[in-house]
Design a protein around this motif. Sequence first.
Motif, PDB file in Angstrom:
ATOM      1  N   ALA A 141     -23.475  25.850  27.060  1.00  0.00           N
ATOM      2  CA  ALA A 141     -23.188  27.089  26.751  1.00  0.00           C
ATOM      3  C   ALA A 141     -21.342  26.901  26.854  1.00  0.00           C
ATOM      4  O   ALA A 141     -20.211  28.405  26.156  1.00  0.00           O
ATOM      5  CB  ALA A 141     -22.824  28.276  28.015  1.00  0.00           C
ATOM      6  N   ALA A 197     -20.283  26.824  22.813  1.00  0.00           N
ATOM      7  CA  ALA A 197     -20.658  28.506  22.522  1.00  0.00           C
ATOM      8  C   ALA A 197     -19.530  29.156  22.872  1.00  0.00           C
ATOM      9  O   ALA A 197     -19.898  30.006  21.636  1.00  0.00           O
ATOM     10  CB  ALA A 197     -21.769  28.903  23.394  1.00  0.00           C
ATOM     11  N   ILE A 198     -18.626  29.450  23.489  1.00  0.00           N
ATOM     12  CA  ILE A 198     -17.769  30.017  23.963  1.00  0.00           C
ATOM     13  C   ILE A 198     -16.601  29.683  23.581  1.00  0.00           C
ATOM     14  O   ILE A 198     -15.964  30.526  22.296  1.00  0.00           O
ATOM     15  CB  ILE A 198     -17.591  30.082  25.657  1.00  0.00           C
ATOM     16  CG1 ILE A 198     -18.498  31.142  26.059  1.00  0.00           C
ATOM     17  CG2 ILE A 198     -16.401  30.823  25.952  1.00  0.00           C
ATOM     18  CD1 ILE A 198     -18.633  31.043  27.708  1.00  0.00           C
ATOM     19  N   SER A 235     -17.206  31.161  19.858  1.00  0.00           N
ATOM     20  CA  SER A 235     -16.757  32.200  19.230  1.00  0.00           C
ATOM     21  C   SER A 235     -15.466  32.295  19.808  1.00  0.00           C
ATOM     22  O   SER A 235     -14.709  33.607  19.012  1.00  0.00           O
ATOM     23  CB  SER A 235     -17.691  32.851  20.980  1.00  0.00           C
ATOM     24  OG  SER A 235     -17.133  33.282  21.985  1.00  0.00           O
ATOM     25  N   THR A 279     -20.066  35.956  18.647  1.00  0.00           N
ATOM     26  CA  THR A 279     -21.019  35.704  20.186  1.00  0.00           C
ATOM     27  C   THR A 279     -21.030  34.626  20.356  1.00  0.00           C
ATOM     28  O   THR A 279     -21.090  33.621  19.365  1.00  0.00           O
ATOM     29  CB  THR A 279     -21.569  36.364  20.202  1.00  0.00           C
ATOM     30  OG1 THR A 279     -22.392  36.794  19.815  1.00  0.00           O
ATOM     31  CG2 THR A 279     -20.962  38.148  19.808  1.00  0.00           C
ATOM     32  N   ALA A 280     -21.136  34.073  22.085  1.00  0.00           N
ATOM     33  CA  ALA A 280     -21.504  32.949  21.987  1.00  0.00           C
ATOM     34  C   ALA A 280     -22.884  32.860  21.902  1.00  0.00           C
ATOM     35  O   ALA A 280     -23.315  31.958  21.826  1.00  0.00           O
ATOM     36  CB  ALA A 280     -21.073  32.658  23.421  1.00  0.00           C
ATOM     37  N   ASP A 281     -23.576  33.948  22.290  1.00  0.00           N
ATOM     38  CA  ASP A 281     -24.820  33.920  22.473  1.00  0.00           C
ATOM     39  C   ASP A 281     -25.604  33.069  21.185  1.00  0.00           C
ATOM     40  O   ASP A 281     -26.879  33.394  21.398  1.00  0.00           O
ATOM     41  CB  ASP A 281     -25.775  35.471  23.008  1.00  0.00           C
ATOM     42  CG  ASP A 281     -25.095  36.660  22.821  1.00  0.00           C
ATOM     43  OD1 ASP A 281     -23.982  36.822  21.663  1.00  0.00           O
ATOM     44  OD2 ASP A 281     -25.977  37.999  22.499  1.00  0.00           O
ATOM     45  N   ILE A 282     -24.626  34.016  20.495  1.00  0.00           N
ATOM     46  CA  ILE A 282     -25.481  33.740  18.899  1.00  0.00           C
ATOM     47  C   ILE A 282     -26.094  32.083  18.656  1.00  0.00           C
ATOM     48  O   ILE A 282     -27.348  31.733  18.277  1.00  0.00           O
ATOM     49  CB  ILE A 282     -24.502  34.242  17.837  1.00  0.00           C
ATOM     50  CG1 ILE A 282     -24.821  35.206  17.611  1.00  0.00           C
ATOM     51  CG2 ILE A 282     -25.286  33.028  16.554  1.00  0.00           C
ATOM     52  CD1 ILE A 282     -23.510  36.007  16.282  1.00  0.00           C
ATOM     53  N   TRP A 283     -25.104  31.561  18.978  1.00  0.00           N
ATOM     54  CA  TRP A 283     -25.101  29.936  19.211  1.00  0.00           C
ATOM     55  C   TRP A 283     -26.112  29.565  20.134  1.00  0.00           C
ATOM     56  O   TRP A 283     -26.469  28.562  20.232  1.00  0.00           O
ATOM     57  CB  TRP A 283     -23.586  29.347  19.566  1.00  0.00           C
ATOM     58  CG  TRP A 283     -23.039  29.431  18.253  1.00  0.00           C
ATOM     59  CD1 TRP A 283     -21.761  30.519  17.872  1.00  0.00           C
ATOM     60  CD2 TRP A 283     -22.547  29.018  16.837  1.00  0.00           C
ATOM     61  NE1 TRP A 283     -20.842  30.650  17.007  1.00  0.00           N
ATOM     62  CE2 TRP A 283     -21.689  29.273  15.755  1.00  0.00           C
ATOM     63  CE3 TRP A 283     -23.312  27.936  16.198  1.00  0.00           C
ATOM     64  CZ2 TRP A 283     -21.643  29.252  14.763  1.00  0.00           C
ATOM     65  CZ3 TRP A 283     -23.074  27.128  15.467  1.00  0.00           C
ATOM     66  CH2 TRP A 283     -22.322  27.806  14.724  1.00  0.00           C
ATOM     67  N   LEU A 284     -25.572  30.099  21.476  1.00  0.00           N
ATOM     68  CA  LEU A 284     -26.947  29.650  22.284  1.00  0.00           C
ATOM     69  C   LEU A 284     -28.176  30.200  21.418  1.00  0.00           C
ATOM     70  O   LEU A 284     -29.035  29.146  21.886  1.00  0.00           O
ATOM     71  CB  LEU A 284     -26.781  30.520  23.362  1.00  0.00           C
ATOM     72  CG  LEU A 284     -25.246  29.237  24.795  1.00  0.00           C
ATOM     73  CD1 LEU A 284     -25.115  30.681  25.277  1.00  0.00           C
ATOM     74  CD2 LEU A 284     -25.512  28.720  25.001  1.00  0.00           C
ATOM     75  N   LYS A 285     -28.187  30.917  21.791  1.00  0.00           N
ATOM     76  CA  LYS A 285     -29.685  31.407  20.215  1.00  0.00           C
ATOM     77  C   LYS A 285     -30.277  30.426  19.913  1.00  0.00           C
ATOM     78  O   LYS A 285     -31.655  29.952  19.200  1.00  0.00           O
ATOM     79  CB  LYS A 285     -30.127  32.803  19.765  1.00  0.00           C
ATOM     80  CG  LYS A 285     -29.919  34.244  21.176  1.00  0.00           C
ATOM     81  CD  LYS A 285     -30.002  35.132  20.568  1.00  0.00           C
ATOM     82  CE  LYS A 285     -29.707  36.351  21.551  1.00  0.00           C
ATOM     83  NZ  LYS A 285     -29.867  37.505  21.445  1.00  0.00           N
TER      84      LYS A 285
END
Length: 98
Positions: free
Chosen positions: A51, A54-55, A58, A64-70
């Motif tokens: 996480a 990912a931040i 981004s 966005t960080a959530d793209i990398w986490l997904k």
Amino acid sequence: MKSNLIIHPGLYLKEDVIEANQLSVTKAAELLGVTRVNLSNILNEKTNISASMAIRISQVFGGTADIWLKLQMQYDLVVEQKKFEENKIHLAKYEPVL
């Protein structure tokens, strides 16, 4: 979910971000505020994108960080699914007694 294609998000980071921007791993690590070894492990698919990473990605490169986490979650899920299939693990579904 069945998929023969497993792409670690580190490969996307390597090809679509770092190489596309003609950055060295050392420079990218500096921009991200991490060690070269840490970034290299991600790019070489030895370490997952956390996480925190990912931040960092981004904030430095956009998106966005959530793209990398997904992407990481999808990769992990496919890897585990393949392990279940290879080990022929089949669990019985719970059926509640009415």
